[in-house]
Design an enzyme around this catalytic site. Structure first.
Site, PDB file in Angstrom:
ATOM      1  N   SER A  11      88.939 -42.592  -1.631  1.00 22.27           N
ATOM      2  CA  SER A  11      87.683 -42.108  -1.055  1.00 22.27           C
ATOM      3  C   SER A  11      86.848 -41.446  -2.142  1.00 22.27           C
ATOM      4  O   SER A  11      87.256 -40.432  -2.715  1.00 22.27           O
ATOM      5  CB  SER A  11      87.971 -41.094   0.056  1.00 22.27           C
ATOM      6  OG  SER A  11      86.790 -40.350   0.313  1.00 22.27           O
ATOM      7  N   HIS A  36      86.734 -46.640  -0.437  1.00 24.04           N
ATOM      8  CA  HIS A  36      86.339 -46.012   0.825  1.00 24.04           C
ATOM      9  C   HIS A  36      85.099 -45.135   0.590  1.00 24.04           C
ATOM     10  O   HIS A  36      85.094 -44.255  -0.270  1.00 24.04           O
ATOM     11  CB  HIS A  36      87.505 -45.162   1.334  1.00 24.04           C
ATOM     12  CG  HIS A  36      87.289 -44.551   2.678  1.00 24.04           C
ATOM     13  ND1 HIS A  36      87.497 -45.231   3.861  1.00 24.04           N
ATOM     14  CD2 HIS A  36      86.906 -43.301   3.040  1.00 24.04           C
ATOM     15  CE1 HIS A  36      87.246 -44.432   4.882  1.00 24.04           C
ATOM     16  NE2 HIS A  36      86.873 -43.245   4.423  1.00 24.04           N
ATOM     17  N   ASP A  38      82.357 -42.611   2.347  1.00 28.16           N
ATOM     18  CA  ASP A  38      82.130 -41.736   3.497  1.00 28.16           C
ATOM     19  C   ASP A  38      80.648 -41.413   3.655  1.00 28.16           C
ATOM     20  O   ASP A  38      80.051 -40.759   2.798  1.00 28.16           O
ATOM     21  CB  ASP A  38      82.913 -40.433   3.319  1.00 28.16           C
ATOM     22  CG  ASP A  38      84.409 -40.662   3.456  1.00 28.16           C
ATOM     23  OD1 ASP A  38      84.834 -41.114   4.526  1.00 28.16           O
ATOM     24  OD2 ASP A  38      85.134 -40.400   2.479  1.00 28.16           O
ATOM     25  N   MET A  40      77.895 -39.431   5.755  1.00 30.41           N
ATOM     26  CA  MET A  40      77.779 -38.290   6.681  1.00 30.41           C
ATOM     27  C   MET A  40      76.318 -37.868   6.802  1.00 30.41           C
ATOM     28  O   MET A  40      75.597 -37.842   5.796  1.00 30.41           O
ATOM     29  CB  MET A  40      78.598 -37.108   6.151  1.00 30.41           C
ATOM     30  CG  MET A  40      80.044 -37.456   5.883  1.00 30.41           C
ATOM     31  SD  MET A  40      80.982 -36.002   5.369  1.00 30.41           S
ATOM     32  CE  MET A  40      82.570 -36.755   5.003  1.00 30.41           C
ATOM     33  N   HIS A  69      82.771 -45.871   6.011  1.00 29.07           N
ATOM     34  CA  HIS A  69      83.146 -45.045   7.167  1.00 29.07           C
ATOM     35  C   HIS A  69      81.911 -44.254   7.586  1.00 29.07           C
ATOM     36  O   HIS A  69      81.484 -43.335   6.893  1.00 29.07           O
ATOM     37  CB  HIS A  69      84.308 -44.136   6.715  1.00 29.07           C
ATOM     38  CG  HIS A  69      84.738 -43.114   7.727  1.00 29.07           C
ATOM     39  ND1 HIS A  69      85.593 -42.082   7.391  1.00 29.07           N
ATOM     40  CD2 HIS A  69      84.458 -42.958   9.044  1.00 29.07           C
ATOM     41  CE1 HIS A  69      85.816 -41.339   8.464  1.00 29.07           C
ATOM     42  NE2 HIS A  69      85.125 -41.837   9.472  1.00 29.07           N
ATOM     43  N   MET A  71      80.088 -41.629   9.551  1.00 27.14           N
ATOM     44  CA  MET A  71      80.197 -40.393  10.340  1.00 27.14           C
ATOM     45  C   MET A  71      78.776 -39.937  10.646  1.00 27.14           C
ATOM     46  O   MET A  71      78.298 -38.930  10.130  1.00 27.14           O
ATOM     47  CB  MET A  71      80.983 -39.333   9.553  1.00 27.14           C
ATOM     48  CG  MET A  71      82.480 -39.602   9.526  1.00 27.14           C
ATOM     49  SD  MET A  71      83.302 -38.804   8.131  1.00 27.14           S
ATOM     50  CE  MET A  71      82.963 -40.002   6.860  1.00 27.14           C
ATOM     51  N   MET A 140      91.781 -40.668  12.207  1.00 25.20           N
ATOM     52  CA  MET A 140      91.487 -39.480  11.386  1.00 25.20           C
ATOM     53  C   MET A 140      92.658 -38.504  11.495  1.00 25.20           C
ATOM     54  O   MET A 140      93.042 -38.104  12.596  1.00 25.20           O
ATOM     55  CB  MET A 140      90.214 -38.775  11.868  1.00 25.20           C
ATOM     56  CG  MET A 140      88.905 -39.483  11.560  1.00 25.20           C
ATOM     57  SD  MET A 140      88.658 -39.964   9.840  1.00 25.20           S
ATOM     58  CE  MET A 140      88.776 -38.391   8.979  1.00 25.20           C
ATOM     59  N   PHE A 146      84.971 -33.294   5.329  1.00 25.78           N
ATOM     60  CA  PHE A 146      85.261 -32.837   3.965  1.00 25.78           C
ATOM     61  C   PHE A 146      86.552 -33.447   3.437  1.00 25.78           C
ATOM     62  O   PHE A 146      87.470 -33.722   4.223  1.00 25.78           O
ATOM     63  CB  PHE A 146      85.385 -31.301   3.943  1.00 25.78           C
ATOM     64  CG  PHE A 146      84.165 -30.618   4.485  1.00 25.78           C
ATOM     65  CD1 PHE A 146      83.070 -30.373   3.662  1.00 25.78           C
ATOM     66  CD2 PHE A 146      84.093 -30.263   5.829  1.00 25.78           C
ATOM     67  CE1 PHE A 146      81.930 -29.773   4.178  1.00 25.78           C
ATOM     68  CE2 PHE A 146      82.951 -29.666   6.355  1.00 25.78           C
ATOM     69  CZ  PHE A 146      81.863 -29.416   5.530  1.00 25.78           C
ATOM     70  N   GLY A 148      89.961 -32.930   0.989  1.00 27.52           N
ATOM     71  CA  GLY A 148      90.837 -31.822   0.611  1.00 27.52           C
ATOM     72  C   GLY A 148      91.369 -30.987   1.759  1.00 27.52           C
ATOM     73  O   GLY A 148      91.864 -29.883   1.532  1.00 27.52           O
ATOM     74  N   ASP A 178      93.177 -41.589   7.469  1.00 26.61           N
ATOM     75  CA  ASP A 178      92.218 -40.916   6.595  1.00 26.61           C
ATOM     76  C   ASP A 178      92.286 -39.407   6.792  1.00 26.61           C
ATOM     77  O   ASP A 178      91.999 -38.909   7.886  1.00 26.61           O
ATOM     78  CB  ASP A 178      90.817 -41.449   6.951  1.00 26.61           C
ATOM     79  CG  ASP A 178      89.705 -40.923   6.063  1.00 26.61           C
ATOM     80  OD1 ASP A 178      89.987 -40.172   5.111  1.00 26.61           O
ATOM     81  OD2 ASP A 178      88.536 -41.287   6.332  1.00 26.61           O
TER      82      ASP A 178
HETATM   83  C1  DX5 Z   1      86.826 -36.886   5.641  1.00 27.04           C
HETATM   84  C2  DX5 Z   1      86.635 -38.253   5.041  1.00 27.04           C
HETATM   85  C3  DX5 Z   1      87.732 -38.664   4.160  1.00 27.04           C
HETATM   86  C4  DX5 Z   1      87.980 -37.754   2.984  1.00 27.04           C
HETATM   87  C5  DX5 Z   1      89.433 -37.853   2.654  1.00 27.04           C
HETATM   88  O1  DX5 Z   1      85.884 -36.687   6.610  1.00 27.04           O
HETATM   89  O2  DX5 Z   1      86.510 -39.233   6.061  1.00 27.04           O
HETATM   90  O3  DX5 Z   1      87.624 -40.027   3.749  1.00 27.04           O
HETATM   91  O4  DX5 Z   1      87.219 -38.061   1.845  1.00 27.04           O
HETATM   92  O5  DX5 Z   1      89.734 -36.920   1.666  1.00 27.04           O
HETATM   93  P1  DX5 Z   1      91.206 -36.326   1.494  1.00 27.04           P
HETATM   94  O6  DX5 Z   1      92.111 -37.496   1.186  1.00 27.04           O
HETATM   95  O7  DX5 Z   1      91.055 -35.385   0.345  1.00 27.04           O
HETATM   96  O8  DX5 Z   1      91.588 -35.650   2.773  1.00 27.04           O
HETATM   97 ZN    ZN Z   2      86.637 -41.388   5.443  1.00 27.13          ZN
END
Ligand code: DX5
Ligand code: ZN
Length: 226
Positions: A11, A36, A38, A40, A69, A71, A140, A146, A148, A178
């Site tokens: 990601s 991947h 993200d 948002m 992805h 969101m 999820m 976020f 981490g 994820d």
């Molecule tokens: C969170 C994202 C993830 C995120 C995963 O909302 O959809 O793709 O970047 O990051 P880690 O692997 O650090 O949890």
């Molecule tokens: Zn994601």
């Protein structure tokens, strides 16, 4: 039946946004199967990331398929733009889409693979009606927004339930997981049914994305081939 190899989807949310090309290339050298991305909007989740222009730029440098992805509150409005920009896989959250079959068939009609995403509190049964029509289901394992964050342990049970919902519907859709994936839980999530592992912090926060991708891929596939 021979099990399918597990795919790794780094990601880029945890990558250096000023050096995305460099970070993506490193993950690809380490064997990344997908990239991947993200997206948002600051409404569905409390964070804002990137849109179609960035996907278009990444498409020029990445050699692996882009797994986008979404969101965002109103994905229908933007799906075509993301596919035109280079998304090979597009996933939408079941919590925001009003007419899921219409959205999933739009993604497929545009030539991308269609996925549906479930937040941690959304029950596995919520994908029952759409199961025969999706290419993948994204579970999820943190609340989205976020990188981490810590893996929610109940996600293992959720993976098993989603697999059983898909199997009952006769669907061979892949399951993607994820959030909070790292070496400490990779075997468990694969054993519970995950086919695609997203990892942000574990790869780009490691200081050596190439080695981290390779290591995660090796651990994930040890279980499948061993
Ligand atoms: C969170 C994202 C993830 C995120 C995963 O909302 O959809 O793709 O970047 O990051 P880690 O692997 O650090 O949890
Ligand atoms: Zn994601």
């Amino acid at each position: 039946m021979k099990a399918r190899p597990v795919q790794i989807a780094p990601s880029i949310l945890s990558a250096d946004f000023a050096a995305l090309g460099r970070d993506i290339a490193a993950a690809e050298r380490g064997g990344a199967d997908l990239i991947h991305v993200d997206v948002m909007d600051g409404h569905f989740v409390p964070n804002i990331t990137l849109g179609p222009p960035v996907v278009r730029a990444i498409r020029r440098v990445a050699t692996r398929p882009l797994d986008v992805h979404l969101m965002i509150e109103d994905p229908d409005r933007y799906i075509e733009e993301f596919v035109t920009a280079g998304a090979s896989m597009v996933s939408v959250h079941v919590e925001v889409v009003r007419h899921l079959h219409r959205t999933v068939s739009l993604i497929r009609k545009l030539g991308a693979r269609a996925g549906v995403v479930m937040n941690p509190a959304t029950p596995a049964g919520s994908i029952e009606a759409i199961a025969p029509d999706v290419d993948f289901v994204l579970v999820m394992s943190v609340n989205p927004g976020f990188s981490g964050q810590t893996f929610i342990p109940h996600s293992l049970e959720k993976l098993r339930r989603v697999r059983s919902v898909l199997d009952s519907a006769g669907s061979s859709a892949l399951i993607e997981i994820d959030g909070g994936i790292d070496q400490s839980n990779v075997s468990e999530v694969v054993a519970a049914g995950a086919n695609i592992l997203v990892a942000g912090q574990a790869i780009f926060g490691s200081g050596d994305p190439e080695a981290a991708t390779r290591a995660l891929r090796a651990s994930a596939n040890q279980l499948v081939s061993g």
